[in-house]
Design a protein around this motif. Structure first.
Motif, PDB file in Angstrom:
ATOM      1  N   SER A  32       0.675  -1.282  -0.003  1.00 35.98           N
ATOM      2  CA  SER A  32      -0.003   0.102   0.000  1.00 35.98           C
ATOM      3  C   SER A  32       0.914   1.214   0.054  1.00 35.98           C
ATOM      4  O   SER A  32       0.760   2.478  -0.704  1.00 35.98           O
ATOM      5  CB  SER A  32      -0.811   0.086   1.091  1.00 35.98           C
ATOM      6  OG  SER A  32      -0.416   0.621   2.202  1.00 35.98           O
ATOM      7  N   ASN A 105      -9.433  10.024  -2.825  1.00 34.71           N
ATOM      8  CA  ASN A 105     -10.374   9.524  -2.124  1.00 34.71           C
ATOM      9  C   ASN A 105     -11.651   9.232  -2.719  1.00 34.71           C
ATOM     10  O   ASN A 105     -12.462   8.252  -2.291  1.00 34.71           O
ATOM     11  CB  ASN A 105     -11.020  10.858  -0.834  1.00 34.71           C
ATOM     12  CG  ASN A 105     -11.736  10.541   0.049  1.00 34.71           C
ATOM     13  OD1 ASN A 105     -11.388   9.533   0.965  1.00 34.71           O
ATOM     14  ND2 ASN A 105     -12.916  10.844   0.163  1.00 34.71           N
ATOM     15  N   LYS A 108     -11.276   5.800  -4.221  1.00 31.22           N
ATOM     16  CA  LYS A 108     -11.171   4.577  -3.160  1.00 31.22           C
ATOM     17  C   LYS A 108     -12.549   4.332  -2.563  1.00 31.22           C
ATOM     18  O   LYS A 108     -12.986   3.207  -2.200  1.00 31.22           O
ATOM     19  CB  LYS A 108     -10.138   4.600  -2.073  1.00 31.22           C
ATOM     20  CG  LYS A 108      -8.700   4.517  -2.779  1.00 31.22           C
ATOM     21  CD  LYS A 108      -7.699   4.916  -1.734  1.00 31.22           C
ATOM     22  CE  LYS A 108      -7.352   3.719  -0.613  1.00 31.22           C
ATOM     23  NZ  LYS A 108      -6.189   3.229  -1.297  1.00 31.22           N
ATOM     24  N   TYR A 109     -13.106   5.535  -2.188  1.00 32.01           N
ATOM     25  CA  TYR A 109     -14.211   4.981  -1.301  1.00 32.01           C
ATOM     26  C   TYR A 109     -15.670   5.827  -1.607  1.00 32.01           C
ATOM     27  O   TYR A 109     -16.604   5.684  -1.040  1.00 32.01           O
ATOM     28  CB  TYR A 109     -14.026   5.965   0.149  1.00 32.01           C
ATOM     29  CG  TYR A 109     -12.757   5.502   0.931  1.00 32.01           C
ATOM     30  CD1 TYR A 109     -12.535   4.106   1.000  1.00 32.01           C
ATOM     31  CD2 TYR A 109     -11.621   6.608   1.059  1.00 32.01           C
ATOM     32  CE1 TYR A 109     -11.451   3.647   1.892  1.00 32.01           C
ATOM     33  CE2 TYR A 109     -10.443   5.871   1.375  1.00 32.01           C
ATOM     34  CZ  TYR A 109     -10.255   4.950   1.920  1.00 32.01           C
ATOM     35  OH  TYR A 109      -8.941   4.303   2.524  1.00 32.01           O
ATOM     36  N   GLY A 110     -15.423   6.963  -2.419  1.00 35.13           N
ATOM     37  CA  GLY A 110     -16.509   7.642  -2.953  1.00 35.13           C
ATOM     38  C   GLY A 110     -17.188   7.530  -4.195  1.00 35.13           C
ATOM     39  O   GLY A 110     -17.190   6.387  -4.819  1.00 35.13           O
ATOM     40  N   SER A 113     -15.903   5.324  -6.939  1.00 37.49           N
ATOM     41  CA  SER A 113     -15.539   3.811  -6.520  1.00 37.49           C
ATOM     42  C   SER A 113     -16.472   3.012  -7.196  1.00 37.49           C
ATOM     43  O   SER A 113     -16.504   1.711  -7.096  1.00 37.49           O
ATOM     44  CB  SER A 113     -15.281   3.539  -5.140  1.00 37.49           C
ATOM     45  OG  SER A 113     -16.874   3.704  -4.515  1.00 37.49           O
ATOM     46  N   THR A 114     -17.673   3.576  -7.749  1.00 40.20           N
ATOM     47  CA  THR A 114     -18.737   2.710  -8.383  1.00 40.20           C
ATOM     48  C   THR A 114     -18.743   3.204  -9.719  1.00 40.20           C
ATOM     49  O   THR A 114     -18.366   4.221 -10.147  1.00 40.20           O
ATOM     50  CB  THR A 114     -19.987   2.891  -7.716  1.00 40.20           C
ATOM     51  OG1 THR A 114     -20.475   4.403  -7.690  1.00 40.20           O
ATOM     52  CG2 THR A 114     -19.867   2.378  -6.074  1.00 40.20           C
ATOM     53  N   PRO A 144     -21.616   5.299  -3.248  1.00 37.31           N
ATOM     54  CA  PRO A 144     -21.888   4.812  -2.198  1.00 37.31           C
ATOM     55  C   PRO A 144     -22.294   5.858  -0.879  1.00 37.31           C
ATOM     56  O   PRO A 144     -21.765   6.828  -0.938  1.00 37.31           O
ATOM     57  CB  PRO A 144     -20.842   3.762  -1.916  1.00 37.31           C
ATOM     58  CG  PRO A 144     -19.673   4.555  -2.466  1.00 37.31           C
ATOM     59  CD  PRO A 144     -20.164   5.240  -3.647  1.00 37.31           C
ATOM     60  N   VAL A 146     -22.212   7.874   2.283  1.00 32.28           N
ATOM     61  CA  VAL A 146     -20.934   8.089   2.694  1.00 32.28           C
ATOM     62  C   VAL A 146     -20.918   8.361   4.396  1.00 32.28           C
ATOM     63  O   VAL A 146     -21.953   8.648   4.975  1.00 32.28           O
ATOM     64  CB  VAL A 146     -20.481   9.647   2.290  1.00 32.28           C
ATOM     65  CG1 VAL A 146     -19.293  10.202   3.239  1.00 32.28           C
ATOM     66  CG2 VAL A 146     -20.244   9.787   1.070  1.00 32.28           C
ATOM     67  N   THR A 147     -19.770   7.515   4.984  1.00 32.20           N
ATOM     68  CA  THR A 147     -19.939   7.646   6.514  1.00 32.20           C
ATOM     69  C   THR A 147     -18.483   8.531   6.633  1.00 32.20           C
ATOM     70  O   THR A 147     -17.543   8.475   5.821  1.00 32.20           O
ATOM     71  CB  THR A 147     -19.578   6.274   6.776  1.00 32.20           C
ATOM     72  OG1 THR A 147     -18.687   5.490   6.238  1.00 32.20           O
ATOM     73  CG2 THR A 147     -21.149   5.553   7.194  1.00 32.20           C
ATOM     74  N   PRO A 149     -14.979   9.681   8.250  1.00 33.53           N
ATOM     75  CA  PRO A 149     -14.094   8.853   8.664  1.00 33.53           C
ATOM     76  C   PRO A 149     -13.838   8.747  10.010  1.00 33.53           C
ATOM     77  O   PRO A 149     -13.987   9.799  10.706  1.00 33.53           O
ATOM     78  CB  PRO A 149     -12.867   9.344   7.834  1.00 33.53           C
ATOM     79  CG  PRO A 149     -13.055  10.861   7.565  1.00 33.53           C
ATOM     80  CD  PRO A 149     -14.537  10.967   7.268  1.00 33.53           C
ATOM     81  N   SER A 153      -7.196  11.696   8.155  1.00 36.40           N
ATOM     82  CA  SER A 153      -6.187  11.032   7.235  1.00 36.40           C
ATOM     83  C   SER A 153      -5.184  11.940   6.760  1.00 36.40           C
ATOM     84  O   SER A 153      -5.318  13.508   7.041  1.00 36.40           O
ATOM     85  CB  SER A 153      -6.804  10.451   6.003  1.00 36.40           C
ATOM     86  OG  SER A 153      -7.497  11.709   5.085  1.00 36.40           O
TER      87      SER A 153
END
Lengths: 191, 120
Positions: A32, A105, A108-110, A113-114, A144, A146-147, A149, A153
């Motif tokens: 990573s 970001n 990877k997560y937002g 990412s879809t 997706p 969002v929650t 973090p 970071s």
């Protein structure tokens, strides 16, 4: 001329040193680390390409955004600005790296990412003279849920710090369940 | 305990990446970064408002030279080092007795320079 070039190279090397150290500090594995480090190095390199294309005199905000976002699929990206903004060389790197962290970001997560997720970036300037402010709105949607973090970071820390300190503006991240939003407000006389 | 542990530091640096690097190194050395400025004017204000023991100064800060900050620190007998991509040549003559750390630098070099500055 040579002295200035040397200075620029030394500063860039120090930036790379910092990226290595910060990325290592937050990495969960050697793999990573390698992935994130190379990714950030490439982003830094691309901000330099942008400046080189303009003779190190300025950089275009639209070009910076296109460079970061279009590799994720032009059909999911909307860039809306009344007119392009020419950035001073010393503003291009911090803004470019901040936009890179937002893009990473999102990937990877937002929203990026879809398959269906969208990113819209709107910008406009308001005010006049010394108080003229560039406002950049980053809006993710159809991704997706969002929650927020659980920990601060490196990316978030860098975005907030570089916008506040390097560019004397502000950055506000909002972890809206419908999609991350980020508002950057930057005094134009710093750009 | 080293000469540096518990020291309250001011960092003057206009690039966040570099500032975060310096601050992390200082934290590893046991120092406490109590003030961080990305502009000369901000640094001058922070020296007035904050109790600091030592400082790390970039030379070219957002297009301005850091020397007014160095003057103020010297007046107050607060030790400091320069960290600069220009090396010692970029430092004004009357400040050449202060340690200069050329960028990029390893943590050990910053530690050595800072130790020299604070122990005299």
């Amino acid at each position: 001329m040579l002295g200035e070039l040397n200075h620029r190279v030394k500063n860039t090397l120090t930036t790379v040193q910092s990226i290595a150290r910060q990325t290592l500090r937050h990495a969960s594995s050697p793999e990573s680390f390698q992935e994130r480090f190379e990714d950030r190095l490439l982003a830094l390199s691309q901000t330099h390409n942008l400046l080189t294309n303009e003779n190190w005199e300025r950089g275009s905000l639209r070009a910076l955004l296109r460079q970061e976002l279009l590799p994720h699929g032009a059909e999911r990206i909307t860039l809306q600005g009344t007119q392009d903004v020419h950035l001073a060389p010393r503003a291009v790197v911090p803004l470019g790296m901040a936009l890179h962290e937002l893009t990473t970001n999102a990937a990877k997560y937002g929203a990026l990412s879809t398959e269906q997720g969208l990113v819209t970036v709107r910008w406009s300037a308001s005010g006049s003279g010394a108080s003229e402010v560039l406002r950049i709105n980053w809006i993710e949607s159809d991704g997706p849920a969002v929650t927020p973090p659980t920990k601060h970071s490196f990316g978030t820390r860098l975005i907030e710090r570089s916008m506040t300190k390097d560019l004397q503006g502000s950055a506000a991240l909002e972890f809206d369940p419908a999609g991350l939003r980020c508002v950057l407000e930057l005094p134009l006389n710093q750009l | 305990m080293s000469a540096l542990s518990g020291l309250r530091l001011l960092v003057v640096e206009d690039e966040s990446h570099v500032a975060m690097l310096v601050e992390d190194m200082l934290a590893d050395m046991g120092c406490e970064v109590v003030a961080s400025a990305a502009r000369v004017s901000e640094a001058l204000r922070l020296i007035e408002a904050t109790d600091i023991d030592a400082a790390v100064l970039d030379v070219n800060v957002a297009g301005e030279k850091v020397f007014p900050v160095a003057e103020k620190l010297r007046d107050r007998k607060i030790p400091f080092v320069f960290a600069t991509g220009y090396g010692a040549d970029g430092v004004r003559e009357d400040f050449r007795t202060h340690p200069v750390v050329p960028k990029p630098f390893p943590q050990s070099q910053l530690r050595k320079a800072l130790t020299k500055a604070v122990t005299g």
